[in-house]
Design an enzyme around this catalytic site. Structure first.
Site, PDB file in Angstrom:
ATOM      1  N   LYS A 123       0.833  -1.207   0.000  1.00  0.00           N
ATOM      2  CA  LYS A 123       0.000   0.000   0.000  1.00  0.00           C
ATOM      3  C   LYS A 123       0.862   1.249   0.000  1.00  0.00           C
ATOM      4  O   LYS A 123       0.510   2.261  -0.611  1.00  0.00           O
ATOM      5  CB  LYS A 123      -0.929   0.012   1.218  1.00  0.00           C
TER       6      LYS A 123
ATOM      7  N   LYS B 118      -6.838 -10.796  -6.634  1.00  0.00           N
ATOM      8  CA  LYS B 118      -8.093 -10.969  -5.905  1.00  0.00           C
ATOM      9  C   LYS B 118      -9.112  -9.915  -6.356  1.00  0.00           C
ATOM     10  O   LYS B 118      -8.713  -8.789  -6.683  1.00  0.00           O
ATOM     11  CB  LYS B 118      -7.801 -10.738  -4.413  1.00  0.00           C
TER      12      LYS B 118
ATOM     13  N   LYS C 245     -11.957  -4.018  -3.958  1.00  0.00           N
ATOM     14  CA  LYS C 245     -12.655  -2.736  -4.015  1.00  0.00           C
ATOM     15  C   LYS C 245     -11.751  -1.650  -4.569  1.00  0.00           C
ATOM     16  O   LYS C 245     -12.222  -0.643  -5.077  1.00  0.00           O
ATOM     17  CB  LYS C 245     -13.098  -2.336  -2.601  1.00  0.00           C
TER      18      LYS C 245
END
Ligand code: TRP
Length: 338
Positions: free
Chosen positions: A113, A200, A203
């Protein structure tokens, strides 16, 4: 015998998708029967990266509504918003002070991230796993249902509880915090992106077409499935490692229809992609339809939704504050005046 405790949560960033349902929330429904369950909307985690205040507020409420629409039952489970229970931030501070910085710098998800954030990495992003440890440890959770990608975070929660709190501060060997175990969802329920089966379903993928939102209307679901990446081979099969798209779409098909893998294998063995995609779209639409209707009902009655969250907060507060007091006391914070 008191039932074992389970705690889990999802971040209210963007709207929930098929992967959240088939891989996580759907399993919570079964867990409610055998365990004492706590499910939170982890809004404090959602602010570890830049966010929009209005969207966060909306998303927090709609995530809670979707938990309910998917079948999380407020009579069986405690449903609450993380920021409503102040013990989460308070325990997080205490755990921050006993957790070595180099444990945090090793966290894979932080590194991933942080790269995406460039120069804008907050202290909160580094601290994300300690807040997650607080979520779990506050409830003396025995089991934590998490995906493979959260295993390292759960390991950290175990290490903090065991090595940094229990072994340093407990007297006479009485543990202060319960050391939780992961409940890793089975392989079959890891749903991958529709546009790249190596990732995966997420969102945060900028491509909307990569995921099916739980609230997507039928035409949009059909369109996204139609455009999903495929290969040029005839017949569909699960187990061929060279065909990750087939594996993923067939997995979704088994989960939304409730059919077994072998039934689906037999059904689709000689099927072409076109025909299969139509079937998959129909099955997905009809699986989501009850969730969508229930969601529409729930959001009509905002007061009822708020009442459920208020009740959840109260129940969560009680358990969480007891643990917080136990830890505060063990590490030598002066007892609060009553
Ligand atoms: N980090 C988790 C995820 O992204 C969400 C989360 C926060 C969580 N706190 C938790 C999951 C506590 C389980 C238990 O999936």
């Amino acid at each position: 015998m008191t039932p074992k405790r389970v705690l889990s949560g999802v971040q209210p960033t963007g709207s929930l998708h098929l992967g959240n349902w088939l891989g996580a929330i759907g399993n919570w429904i079964d867990l409610q029967k055998d365990f004492e369950t706590f499910f939170c909307v982890v809004d404090l985690h959602a602010i570890t990266v830049p966010h929009d205040p209005k969207l966060l507020r909306e998303s927090t409420l709609s995530t809670a509504a979707l938990y309910l629409a998917c079948g999380v039952d407020p009579k069986r489970s405690t449903i609450f918003v993380q920021s409503h229970v102040s013990a989460h931030s308070q325990l997080c501070w205490i755990l921050n002070c006993v957790t070595p910085l180099n444990w945090m710098e090793r966290m894979i998800q932080f590194k991933e991230k942080a790269i995406k954030q460039g120069d804008n990495v907050s202290v909160g992003l580094l601290d994300y796993p300690v807040l997650m440890a607080s979520d779990i440890l506050l409830y003396d959770a025995d089991l934590v249902p998490v995906g493979e990608d959260q295993k390292q975070h759960l390991e950290l929660a175990r290490d903090i509880a065991q090595q940094r709190i229990n072994s340093k501060f407990s007297k006479k060997g009485d543990p202060i915090l319960k050391v939780p175990k992961p409940l890793i969802s089975s392989d079959g329920s890891k749903i991958m992106s529709l546009t790249n089966a190596a990732n995966k379903m997420s969102k945060s993928d900028p491509n909307e077409g990569s995921r099916i939102g739980l609230l997507d209307p039928p035409e949009l679901i059909a369109k996204k499935i139609k455009r999903a990446k495929t290969d040029s081979e005839a017949g569909l099969e699960f187990a061929n490692p060279k065909r990750p798209e087939a594996h993923n779409l067939l997995t979704i098909y088994t989960l939304v229809t409730g059919k077994s893998k072998s039934e689906v294998e037999a059904e689709c063995l000689e099927m072409g992609w076109g025909k299969f995609k139509t079937l998959l779209a129909e099955a997905t639409v009809s699986a989501l339809s009850p969730i969508q209707s229930s969601y529409q009902e729930l959001v009509k009655d905002q007061a009822q939704l708020e009442l459920i969250l208020a009740t959840g907060k109260e129940k969560a507060d009680e358990v969480a504050n007891t643990t917080l007091d136990r830890v505060s006391n063990a590490i030598g914070l002066l007892q609060k005046p009553i």
